[in-house]
Scaffold this active site. Structure first.
Site, PDB file in Angstrom:
ATOM      1  N   SER A 127       0.848  -1.194   0.000  1.00 31.94           N
ATOM      2  CA  SER A 127       0.000   0.000   0.000  1.00 31.94           C
ATOM      3  C   SER A 127       0.884   1.244   0.000  1.00 31.94           C
ATOM      4  O   SER A 127       2.058   1.166  -0.358  1.00 31.94           O
ATOM      5  CB  SER A 127      -0.942  -0.018   1.208  1.00 31.94           C
ATOM      6  N   ASN A 128       0.342   2.373   0.384  1.00 33.98           N
ATOM      7  CA  ASN A 128       1.140   3.610   0.429  1.00 33.98           C
ATOM      8  C   ASN A 128       0.662   4.487   1.576  1.00 33.98           C
ATOM      9  O   ASN A 128      -0.262   4.123   2.299  1.00 33.98           O
ATOM     10  CB  ASN A 128       1.054   4.337  -0.918  1.00 33.98           C
TER      11      ASN A 128
END
Ligand code: CTP
Length: 436
Positions: A242-243
């Site tokens: 993810s980020n």
């Protein structure tokens, strides 16, 4: 730095940091501003009216009227006179009163009358600043359009060290210059209102909203899709890619659109935020799920804002069971995800499409390339190099580049204010469409 001819009303409250107000007044005068000072009664205990009058070159105002001759100090005229009302230092007490609309001194009645942008520079002890009540008040003030120059970390009057030290006068001056004199637009284009946006300068960051100039919104009844948050790409049932996106910018835009009467569908990836009940929330996880939901809802929509941070690559074949470790190196095969914005750009027709570009280098060139490649009507650029912009921050500094070649930078502002600017630009596009 020039503030030539600008009328700055400097509010000083009772904090040890009031001594910095003297430097501030001097810097403002040096920058060409006309300065008037209003002090709370307690502020006089920290810095003398004589000092402030000498440096600002104007008599100081403290009371509602002069007890000697009964002359009335009109908070209304002061509020009208100011191009900006700067309250520095702003104590926890004054911030709390401002948040609640208390009007028990001249500084506060002037705040309630001010039509210009209001900037506050908080100054207090670290525990007072961190206290839930103070933070709640600051959130309320930001929502009311007040701009906050964040205090810095450092040694405090109490002897403790932490966040609460008023920003340095030079820093406040720079902030003010950006609010009042944002850099000129890079190009004068043919979009109706584009120069108006630049000329507005303060990009709606003041309490001007209270001025009540709001017309019926061009967004009223429009169906708008907003993507927000981060996507999650499963590696196995336990792990994912993810980020750092918090979703704050996308959610702020969704709220602003809904407040102006748009029917908002928020296609949201991972975030800790909750949207208002007036917003239709479609919760997704992966880039593929976001793609499916965004395309489906865009088909019946008038436009979309692509604020999500979508993973560009996802594991080619997520494992059904938890992957056990084996050996010193692990290789994960990633496949490119679909570009949601580019797909919406391909099918958009007359719909409005707004994109984002978060860059770390060659910012403008990269944003221009994305604007063209994805078919955006305009793109909102923010750079991770800018202090106060990017993931998880409460503020953002943006530049809007549109398909007509206009490039308009905006000053650092709370995300709710930045959302207002973006939604204003959307209104301009819809307005332009109505005229055709
Ligand atoms: N975007 C999207 N779908 C993707 C990737 C990006 O909808 N799979 C959207 C983002 O929401 C944003 C814009 O496209 O509005 C630009 O995103 P960004 O990540 O900056 O661009 P990329 O095309 O992914 O380019 P790069 O990561 O190489 O900079």
């Amino acid at each position: 730095m020039s503030l030539s001819g600008k009328h700055i009303l400097l509010g000083v409250t009772g904090s040890i940091a009031a001594f910095k107000a003297a430097t501030l007044a001097r810097l403002l005068v040096r920058a060409g501003a006309k300065v008037r000072v209003v002090m709370t009664p307690l502020a006089k205990e920290f810095i003398t009216p004589l000092t402030m009058a000498t440096l600002s070159r104007n008599p100081i105002l403290v009371e509602f009227f002069d007890p000697e001759n009964g002359a009335w100090n009109s908070h209304v005229s002061l509020g009208e006179w100011a191009d900006c009302y700067l309250i520095a230092p702003a104590t926890a007490n004054t911030l709390a009163k401002m948040a609640c609309g208390v009007a028990d001194n001249l500084l506060l009645t002037t705040y309630l009358s001010a039509c210009a942008p209001v900037v506050v520079a908080p100054a207090m002890d670290l525990d007072m600043y961190a206290h839930a009540a103070t933070q709640r008040n600051l959130t309320a003030l930001r929502a009311d359009g007040v701009l906050v120059v964040e205090p810095s970390e450092g040694e405090l009057a109490s002897g403790l060290t932490g966040k609460g030290r008023m920003a340095e006068p030079e820093e406040i001056l720079t902030f003010l210059a950006e609010v009042l004199c944002p850099p000129a637009a890079g190009a004068v284009g043919s979009v109706p209102g584009a120069t108006g946006v630049g000329a507005a300068g303060v990009v709606g960051v003041g309490v001007g909203a209270a001025g009540g100039e709001k017309k019926k919104s061009k967004l009223s009844g429009r169906k708008i899709v907003v993507t927000a948050g981060a996507t999650i790409e499963a590696i196995d049932p336990v792990r994912y890619i993810s980020n750092h996106s918090s979703g704050k910018m996308g959610y702020a835009i969704a709220e602003e659109l809904a407040a102006r009467g748009a029917e908002v569908t928020l296609v949201s990836g991972r975030t800790a935020l909750t949207a208002s009940p007036t917003i239709r929330n479609v919760s997704v996880s992966s880039a593929q799920e976001m793609y499916d939901a965004a395309v489906e809802h865009f088909t019946n929509a008038d436009g979309a804002v692509m604020a999500a941070a979508v993973a560009d690559y996802a594991p080619a074949s997520p494992a059904a069971e938890k992957i056990k470790k084996s050996g010193g190196v692990m290789t994960l095969e990633l496949h490119k995800t679909k570009d949601i914005a580019a797909e919406l750009g391909r099918i958009k027709g007359e719909r409005l499409l707004v994109g984002f570009a978060l860059e770390t280098e060659n910012e403008q060139a990269n944003a221009e390339e994305k604007l063209r490649r994805k078919g955006f009507d305009f793109i909102v650029l923010n750079s991770l190099k800018d202090k106060g912009a990017g993931f998880g921050t409460e503020t953002n500094r943006i530049t809007i580049l549109d398909r007509f070649g206009n490039v308009v930078p905006y000053p650092l502002a709370p995300k709710s204010e930045v959302a207002r600017v973006i939604v204003d630009r959307m209104e301009e596009f819809f307005g332009q469409e109505a005229e055709l």
